[in-house]
Structure formats: structure tokens, C-alpha cells
Design a protein around this motif. Structure first.
Motif, PDB file in Angstrom:
ATOM      1  N   GLY A 190       0.822  -1.204   0.000  1.00  0.00           N
ATOM      2  CA  GLY A 190       0.000   0.000   0.000  1.00  0.00           C
ATOM      3  C   GLY A 190       0.851   1.247   0.000  1.00  0.00           C
ATOM      4  O   GLY A 190       2.061   1.210   0.229  1.00  0.00           O
ATOM      5  N   LYS A 191       0.217   2.380  -0.271  1.00  0.00           N
ATOM      6  CA  LYS A 191       0.928   3.646  -0.315  1.00  0.00           C
ATOM      7  C   LYS A 191       1.184   4.166   1.101  1.00  0.00           C
ATOM      8  O   LYS A 191       0.357   3.982   2.003  1.00  0.00           O
ATOM      9  CB  LYS A 191       0.103   4.675  -1.095  1.00  0.00           C
ATOM     10  N   PRO A 192       2.351   4.824   1.314  1.00  0.00           N
ATOM     11  CA  PRO A 192       2.635   5.403   2.636  1.00  0.00           C
ATOM     12  C   PRO A 192       1.571   6.437   3.017  1.00  0.00           C
ATOM     13  O   PRO A 192       1.018   7.144   2.162  1.00  0.00           O
ATOM     14  CB  PRO A 192       4.011   6.052   2.452  1.00  0.00           C
ATOM     15  N   LYS A 193       1.278   6.516   4.317  1.00  0.00           N
ATOM     16  CA  LYS A 193       0.260   7.445   4.818  1.00  0.00           C
ATOM     17  C   LYS A 193       0.952   8.585   5.556  1.00  0.00           C
ATOM     18  O   LYS A 193       1.850   8.369   6.369  1.00  0.00           O
ATOM     19  CB  LYS A 193      -0.705   6.717   5.733  1.00  0.00           C
ATOM     20  N   SER A 194       0.518   9.798   5.246  1.00  0.00           N
ATOM     21  CA  SER A 194       1.130  10.978   5.863  1.00  0.00           C
ATOM     22  C   SER A 194       0.627  11.202   7.283  1.00  0.00           C
ATOM     23  O   SER A 194       1.301  11.842   8.103  1.00  0.00           O
ATOM     24  CB  SER A 194       0.837  12.218   5.007  1.00  0.00           C
ATOM     25  N   ASP A 195      -0.552  10.696   7.603  1.00  0.00           N
ATOM     26  CA  ASP A 195      -1.115  10.876   8.937  1.00  0.00           C
ATOM     27  C   ASP A 195      -0.405   9.948   9.930  1.00  0.00           C
ATOM     28  O   ASP A 195      -0.387   8.725   9.746  1.00  0.00           O
ATOM     29  CB  ASP A 195      -2.621  10.568   8.903  1.00  0.00           C
ATOM     30  N   GLU A 196       0.188  10.542  10.969  1.00  0.00           N
ATOM     31  CA  GLU A 196       0.932   9.751  11.947  1.00  0.00           C
ATOM     32  C   GLU A 196       0.017   8.830  12.750  1.00  0.00           C
ATOM     33  O   GLU A 196       0.450   7.796  13.257  1.00  0.00           O
ATOM     34  CB  GLU A 196       1.702  10.684  12.895  1.00  0.00           C
ATOM     35  N   ASP A 197      -1.237   9.211  12.911  1.00  0.00           N
ATOM     36  CA  ASP A 197      -2.187   8.426  13.692  1.00  0.00           C
ATOM     37  C   ASP A 197      -2.884   7.355  12.848  1.00  0.00           C
ATOM     38  O   ASP A 197      -3.738   6.623  13.361  1.00  0.00           O
ATOM     39  CB  ASP A 197      -3.249   9.333  14.317  1.00  0.00           C
ATOM     40  N   ALA A 198      -2.534   7.296  11.568  1.00  0.00           N
ATOM     41  CA  ALA A 198      -3.181   6.319  10.689  1.00  0.00           C
ATOM     42  C   ALA A 198      -2.755   4.907  11.053  1.00  0.00           C
ATOM     43  O   ALA A 198      -1.678   4.683  11.626  1.00  0.00           O
ATOM     44  CB  ALA A 198      -2.815   6.616   9.235  1.00  0.00           C
ATOM     45  N   LYS A 199      -3.608   3.970  10.700  1.00  0.00           N
ATOM     46  CA  LYS A 199      -3.327   2.555  10.959  1.00  0.00           C
ATOM     47  C   LYS A 199      -2.116   2.127  10.140  1.00  0.00           C
ATOM     48  O   LYS A 199      -2.022   2.434   8.946  1.00  0.00           O
ATOM     49  CB  LYS A 199      -4.560   1.732  10.576  1.00  0.00           C
ATOM     50  N   PRO A 200      -1.151   1.428  10.751  1.00  0.00           N
ATOM     51  CA  PRO A 200       0.050   1.040   9.992  1.00  0.00           C
ATOM     52  C   PRO A 200      -0.282   0.064   8.867  1.00  0.00           C
ATOM     53  O   PRO A 200      -1.194  -0.769   8.981  1.00  0.00           O
ATOM     54  CB  PRO A 200       0.944   0.385  11.041  1.00  0.00           C
ATOM     55  N   ARG A 201       0.476   0.189   7.789  1.00  0.00           N
ATOM     56  CA  ARG A 201       0.263  -0.706   6.650  1.00  0.00           C
ATOM     57  C   ARG A 201       0.732  -2.114   6.993  1.00  0.00           C
ATOM     58  O   ARG A 201       1.702  -2.293   7.718  1.00  0.00           O
ATOM     59  CB  ARG A 201       1.034  -0.192   5.435  1.00  0.00           C
ATOM     60  N   PRO A 202       0.019  -3.130   6.482  1.00  0.00           N
ATOM     61  CA  PRO A 202       0.453  -4.511   6.777  1.00  0.00           C
ATOM     62  C   PRO A 202       1.761  -4.839   6.066  1.00  0.00           C
ATOM     63  O   PRO A 202       2.134  -4.204   5.076  1.00  0.00           O
ATOM     64  CB  PRO A 202      -0.700  -5.359   6.246  1.00  0.00           C
ATOM     65  N   ILE A 203       2.455  -5.859   6.589  1.00  0.00           N
ATOM     66  CA  ILE A 203       3.702  -6.347   5.997  1.00  0.00           C
ATOM     67  C   ILE A 203       3.423  -7.709   5.369  1.00  0.00           C
ATOM     68  O   ILE A 203       2.863  -8.595   6.019  1.00  0.00           O
ATOM     69  CB  ILE A 203       4.815  -6.486   7.055  1.00  0.00           C
ATOM     70  N   ILE A 204       3.788  -7.858   4.107  1.00  0.00           N
ATOM     71  CA  ILE A 204       3.652  -9.150   3.452  1.00  0.00           C
ATOM     72  C   ILE A 204       4.947  -9.936   3.646  1.00  0.00           C
ATOM     73  O   ILE A 204       6.047  -9.411   3.444  1.00  0.00           O
ATOM     74  CB  ILE A 204       3.307  -9.013   1.950  1.00  0.00           C
ATOM     75  N   MET A 205       4.797 -11.182   4.088  1.00  0.00           N
ATOM     76  CA  MET A 205       5.962 -12.054   4.348  1.00  0.00           C
ATOM     77  C   MET A 205       5.888 -13.245   3.391  1.00  0.00           C
ATOM     78  O   MET A 205       4.873 -13.955   3.361  1.00  0.00           O
ATOM     79  CB  MET A 205       5.934 -12.568   5.797  1.00  0.00           C
ATOM     80  N   LYS A 206       6.936 -13.421   2.625  1.00  0.00           N
ATOM     81  CA  LYS A 206       7.025 -14.587   1.737  1.00  0.00           C
ATOM     82  C   LYS A 206       8.044 -15.559   2.318  1.00  0.00           C
ATOM     83  O   LYS A 206       9.240 -15.270   2.376  1.00  0.00           O
ATOM     84  CB  LYS A 206       7.428 -14.170   0.323  1.00  0.00           C
ATOM     85  N   PHE A 207       7.547 -16.726   2.748  1.00  0.00           N
ATOM     86  CA  PHE A 207       8.417 -17.738   3.348  1.00  0.00           C
ATOM     87  C   PHE A 207       9.106 -18.562   2.261  1.00  0.00           C
ATOM     88  O   PHE A 207       8.614 -18.665   1.128  1.00  0.00           O
ATOM     89  CB  PHE A 207       7.604 -18.649   4.262  1.00  0.00           C
ATOM     90  N   ILE A 208      10.233 -19.148   2.629  1.00  0.00           N
ATOM     91  CA  ILE A 208      10.985 -19.930   1.646  1.00  0.00           C
ATOM     92  C   ILE A 208      10.326 -21.284   1.378  1.00  0.00           C
ATOM     93  O   ILE A 208      10.637 -21.955   0.396  1.00  0.00           O
ATOM     94  CB  ILE A 208      12.444 -20.146   2.122  1.00  0.00           C
ATOM     95  N   SER A 209       9.401 -21.689   2.257  1.00  0.00           N
ATOM     96  CA  SER A 209       8.713 -22.972   2.066  1.00  0.00           C
ATOM     97  C   SER A 209       7.284 -22.875   2.594  1.00  0.00           C
ATOM     98  O   SER A 209       6.983 -22.054   3.476  1.00  0.00           O
ATOM     99  CB  SER A 209       9.455 -24.105   2.788  1.00  0.00           C
ATOM    100  N   TYR A 210       6.447 -23.739   2.076  1.00  0.00           N
ATOM    101  CA  TYR A 210       5.061 -23.765   2.534  1.00  0.00           C
ATOM    102  C   TYR A 210       4.992 -24.285   3.971  1.00  0.00           C
ATOM    103  O   TYR A 210       4.094 -23.892   4.733  1.00  0.00           O
ATOM    104  CB  TYR A 210       4.219 -24.644   1.606  1.00  0.00           C
TER     105      TYR A 210
END
Length: 286
Positions: A190-210
């Protein structure tokens, strides 16, 4: 000796000067009868003349010569013939044109109707193929995400290391022993948010194995009650279906909804587990 006239005047042979004797015929009626007799005699005379060949030829010759020598009569005769023939041709032509147009229009309607039916069948077939291809593409895209998870709630910082942040939270909160090497890559979405109080953007994690992916996802319930949440990385189409199902929870249509291996499931008000693959499945779940 001559007879002396008597004192009485002689009797008139008519009872009245203005009255007609009985059974008398009026003058106008007499004329009509005479006229009918004359017409009948004239017709018989003409018919008799026409029955004789030696009479007909001279008559026709005289008639034709009279017509040819009388310009006004000839013009009138030609105009009459022309109008009669023209009117007949006009009527026949109009009738033929109308019939031809009707036949042509009828054939066009039948042809176009058949073409429309054929096109509708082709559209339905293509629509089915399109839906099938879209499902296949969505399945392929979801399969490419099978080793990915989303971690929600980690605050954002400048020059942050998202991999270290994810490893630290997973090991601390879930009691696992995940290493940085177990993650292929991580980043905010997602795009960065300028509002400091905004909900943080999620982090996508790609694992090396299922297997690593499944290990973390299987313990996500331990985050319940915290500000953190782990969800699957779903395609846009499946996210729309998931959000629609979540809205139905708010409206009381279903009790619960979740995803597993990219598939969406719901628990209806009767306690029945339902697989939801399309938006139309949401209507069935109600």
C-alpha cells in the motif's frame, strides 16, 4: 227538313277536361316505352350487322378512318388507353414491389433472428469461457501467494527492517523459532500514509517454504486479543468475497468467516460450514 237543335247542349265525351279516362297511359310513360323499344331495335340491328363479316369490315374501316382523321378523338383515345395501361402497370408494379419488399423483409427478419440467436449462444459460450479463464487465472495467482502471509499491526518507522520486525514478533508472541533465512522477502503493501495516527500498513511475508508458512499460520490464534493479526495473502477477487462475507456477519447473515489455503469458508446461522468461491455463494449462505 233540317232538324232543330234542342235546348240542351250536346253531352261531352269526357267527364272532365282535366281528368283522364280509366286505364289510360300517361304521355311520359308512353315515351319511355317507345324509347326502350327503339333501343332494343337498335341493339338488334347492330348485332345483326356485326354478325355479318361483309358488314363488320366496312364498319371497322370507317371507324378507324374516322378516328385517324379526327385528331381530338385520336388524342382522347390514346390518352384513355395510356391511362388504362399505365394504371394497370402501376397497380401490378406496386403489388409486385410490395410483395418483393415483404418477402425480402421477412427473409431479413428470419435471417437476422437466426443470427441474433447464434450470437447470443456465442456470447453465452464466450461468457462461460471468460469466467472459466478468470477462475483459472485467479487460482494461479492465489497459488503464487501460497507461501505468503500478511502481518498486521506492527508500527511503521523510518529506515525500518521489516524482516527483523516480523521475526521478532512471531518468535516473541507465537513462541516459534523463525529465522531471517526462513523469509524470502518482506515489505509493506500500500501507499505510505502521511497521517501519523493512521493505521500502519500490513507487511507481506514470503516464506521460503510452505511448511514454514503453515507453521506460522497454524499458531495465529495466539495473537487473539492483541493489536496484531496474521491473515493469508488473497487475490483482489477473493478479498472482495471475504469482505462481503464479513459484512454479512455484521448484518447477521452468517456467524463466522475465515480463509485457509486461499479458500474462503463461512459458518451459517444453522452452524453449517460453507465454501464460498463466488459472490453468488454469499446469497446461498443466507
Amino acid at each position: 227538313m233540317p232538324r232543330k237543335p234542342s235546348g240542351q247542349p250536346p253531352k261531352s265525351t269526357r267527364s272532365s277536361a282535366t281528368s283522364d279516362p280509366p286505364n289510360s297511359t300517361p304521355i311520359s310513360a308512353g315515351k319511355t316505352v317507345e324509347s326502350d323499344i327503339e333501343k332494343t331495335e337498335l341493339k338488334e340491328t347492330i348485332r345483326g350487322l356485326l354478325d355479318k363479316e361483309e358488314t363488320v369490315k366496312p364498319l371497322l374501316s370507317t371507324l378507324v378512318n374516322g378516328i385517324l382523321t379526327n385528331e381530338d378523338l385520336l388524342n382522347e383515345l390514346v390518352d384513355g388507353i395510356y391511362k388504362s395501361v399505365y394504371q394497370k402497370i402501376k397497380e401490378d408494379s406496386l403489388a409486385a414491389i410490395k410483395q418483393e419488399v415483404y418477402n425480402g423483409v421477412s427473409m431479413d427478419i428470419e435471417t437476422n433472428t437466426q443470427r441474433i440467436n447464434d450470437l447470443q449462444e456465442q456470447i453465452q459460450s464466450l461468457s462461460g469461457e471468460k469466467d472459466k479463464l478468470e477462475r483459472q487465472m485467479d487460482d494461479l495467482e492465489q497459488y503464487s501467494r501460497r507461501n505468503c502471509l500478511l502481518l498486521h499491526g506492527i508500527p511503521e518507522h523510518d529506515k525500518e527492517n521489516t524482516t527483523d520486525a516480523c521475526v521478532h514478533l512471531i518468535n516473541q508472541r507465537l513462541g516459534l523459532n523463525i529465522k531471517s533465512e526462513d523469509l524470502d522477502r518482506t515489505h509493506r503493501i500500500g501507499k505510505p500514509k502521511s497521517d501519523e495516527d493512521a493505521k500502519p500498513r500490513p507487511i507481506i511475508m514470503k516464506f521460503i517454504s510452505y511448511a514454514k508458512h503453515a507453521n506460522v499460520f497454524g499458531t495465529k490464534k495466539d495473537l487473539k486479543g492483541s493489536n496484531f493479526l496474521i491473515t493469508e495473502s488473497l487475490t483482489n477477487k477473493r478479498m472482495e468475497i471475504l469482505r462481503g462475507a464479513q459484512d454479512m456477519i455484521k448484518s447477521g447473515g452468517i456467524k463466522r468467516v475465515w480463509s485457509y489455503d486461499g479458500r474462503i469458508f463461512a459458518l451459517d446461522n444453522r452452524g453449517k460450514k460453507i465454501s464460498i468461491a463466488t459472490k453468488s455463494d454469499l446469497n446461498i449462505a443466507v
